[in-house]
Design an enzyme around this catalytic site. Structure first.
Site, PDB file in Angstrom:
ATOM      1  N   ASP A  11       0.640  -1.262   0.075  1.00 38.53           N
ATOM      2  CA  ASP A  11      -0.035   0.025  -0.164  1.00 38.53           C
ATOM      3  C   ASP A  11       0.800   1.299  -0.015  1.00 38.53           C
ATOM      4  O   ASP A  11       1.661   1.203   1.015  1.00 38.53           O
ATOM      5  CB  ASP A  11      -0.863   0.067   1.163  1.00 38.53           C
ATOM      6  CG  ASP A  11      -1.958   1.006   1.357  1.00 38.53           C
ATOM      7  OD1 ASP A  11      -2.269   1.623   0.114  1.00 38.53           O
ATOM      8  OD2 ASP A  11      -2.774   1.359   2.286  1.00 38.53           O
TER       9      ASP A  11
ATOM     10  N   ASP B  38      -3.134   2.354  -5.897  1.00 35.51           N
ATOM     11  CA  ASP B  38      -1.944   2.567  -5.121  1.00 35.51           C
ATOM     12  C   ASP B  38      -1.833   1.251  -3.905  1.00 35.51           C
ATOM     13  O   ASP B  38      -0.982   1.294  -3.197  1.00 35.51           O
ATOM     14  CB  ASP B  38      -2.112   3.831  -4.098  1.00 35.51           C
ATOM     15  CG  ASP B  38      -2.812   3.651  -2.887  1.00 35.51           C
ATOM     16  OD1 ASP B  38      -4.026   2.998  -3.280  1.00 35.51           O
ATOM     17  OD2 ASP B  38      -2.608   4.008  -1.950  1.00 35.51           O
ATOM     18  N   GLU B  39      -2.920  -0.027  -4.423  1.00 37.87           N
ATOM     19  CA  GLU B  39      -2.345  -0.787  -3.352  1.00 37.87           C
ATOM     20  C   GLU B  39      -2.973  -2.246  -4.067  1.00 37.87           C
ATOM     21  O   GLU B  39      -3.689  -2.190  -5.011  1.00 37.87           O
ATOM     22  CB  GLU B  39      -3.521  -0.690  -2.222  1.00 37.87           C
ATOM     23  CG  GLU B  39      -4.833  -0.595  -2.324  1.00 37.87           C
ATOM     24  CD  GLU B  39      -5.570  -0.607  -0.939  1.00 37.87           C
ATOM     25  OE1 GLU B  39      -5.425  -1.548  -0.304  1.00 37.87           O
ATOM     26  OE2 GLU B  39      -6.204   0.267  -0.750  1.00 37.87           O
TER      27      GLU B  39
HETATM   28 MG   LIG Z   1      -2.524   4.052   0.216  1.00 34.86          MG
END
Ligand SMILES: [Mg+2]
Length: 366
Positions: free
Chosen positions: A14, A109-110
């Site tokens: 993350d 983003d993860e």
């Molecule tokens: Mg994040």
């Protein structure tokens, strides 16, 4: 319990305050300052991301920009640059795919990575996670946090524990003890409402949850009860699903003038269905669930969905389902400003057989 199911090695990666960190990376004058990515404080928009400096003022994603401004008047508001975030996201994913094909992105983003078997032949998921974080920093100048655990549920919680720029490893032997002390609100999939209901049942931590019989949890929480029963024991058998294809494909249309005539609306659905069918066929995609989106003239928006027995992608079938869903709305009695049809539950050609072979491993190799 089937031991082979729990002997996965999962990493959840993350990025730290992703959009805000990208802005601070690219604009030197934003570094060290509270940054809010979103609209202007005067706009009706919401916060897309807040830098860690802004978070200390209580600013959070999804909060109205006006509220963020009240909490932190000195914050710098910047417009999101999704093209840049997408490019960074692709760069990160290339790093993931270097180690494994079993990558399940959750957002830009993860992602979950199943590294039980990995292309680098590295027996330690912890080692790999640190490698990946180092590589991300080297290539993007951005930091990421990672959680390493035997399943997705634990990996997701773990990545949050030593944020930012941290790693947390929960080896199989520590899983149950970790969950026992975990506050129920931190459980993935337990939102504010469920948390409250659990508190009312004297469930505050994983250990409290574990005292309940499965049947009782199902009685209190429906189907989700079975899931709570398992995660209280650290059992999460969900595989990492590598989906590189869209989860849904949709077309919507905002009309130049609001429409109240039902026949007109049905004609519009025919047109939307044709365009949607064209897009589905171009991608060789078919889906089972058809969702109708409808926005009334007061901007209130409803969705109605129906799942078919078969995968469909032709305009006639799509229009037929959408029109039947339209009959479950107030269209014809209220003015409509937007209609849309989305197909989800797509037939996914990408889900090739996942490797099932499991190697034995203990904490030392985790
Ligand atoms: Mg994040």
């Amino acid at each position: 319990m089937d031991a082979s199911q729990t002997q996965r090695k999962i990493i959840h990666v993350d990025m730290d305050a992703f959009y805000a960190s990208v802005e601070q990376r690219d604009k030197a004058d934003l570094r060290g300052k509270p940054v809010v990515v979103g609209g202007s404080p005067q706009s009706r928009g919401v916060v897309c991301a807040a830098s860690y400096e802004a978070r200390t003022f209580g600013v959070r994603s999804a909060m109205p920009c006006a509220m963020a401004f009240r909490l932190c008047p000195e914050a710098v508001f910047v417009r999101p640059r999704f093209e840049v975030y997408k490019a960074v996201s692709q760069e990160i994913r290339r790093i993931f795919y270097f180690h494994t094909d079993l990558v399940e992105p959750l957002s830009l983003d993860e992602a979950f990575l199943d590294v039980t078997h990995n292309k680098s032949g590295n027996p330690s998921a912890t080692w790999l996670a640190n490698d990946i974080r180092a590589e991300i920093f080297k290539r993007t100048n951005l930091t990421a946090s990672a959680g390493v655990a035997p399943n997705k549920f634990l990996a997701k919680i773990a990545s949050d524990i030593n944020k930012p720029n941290g790693i947390c490893v929960i080896p199989p032997s520590r899983a149950e003890a970790f969950i026992a002390t975990l506050p129920i609100g931190k459980f993935f999939g337990i939102g504010k409402a469920t948390e409250k209901r659990m508190h009312a049942l004297d469930i505050f931590k994983g250990a409290d949850l574990k005292r309940f019989e499965e049947a009782d949890l199902i009685r209190h929480f429906g189907k989700a009860g079975a899931w709570y029963y398992r995660i209280a024991r650290g059992l999460d058998f969900r595989p990492v699903k590598p989906h590189r294809e869209a989860k849904s494909i949709g077309v919507e249309e905002t009309f130049a003038g609001d429409i109240s005539d039902l026949d007109r609306l049905q004609q519009e659905l025919d047109l939307i269905a044709q365009e949607l069918a064209r897009r589905l066929q171009k991608r060789n995609a078919r889906g089972k669930t058809v969702t109708l989106k409808l926005r009334y003239d007061d901007f209130s928006t409803i969705t109605r969905a129906a799942t078919q027995n078969q995968f469909i992608n032709d305009a006639d079938s799509l229009a037929t389902v959408a029109k039947s869903l339209l009959r479950n709305s107030e269209a014809g009695r209220r003015k409509v400003r937007l209609l849309g049809i989305t197909v989800s539950n797509l037939a996914n050609r990408d889900l090739s057989a996942q490797r099932q072979l499991q190697l034995p491993f203990g904490d030392d190799a985790f």
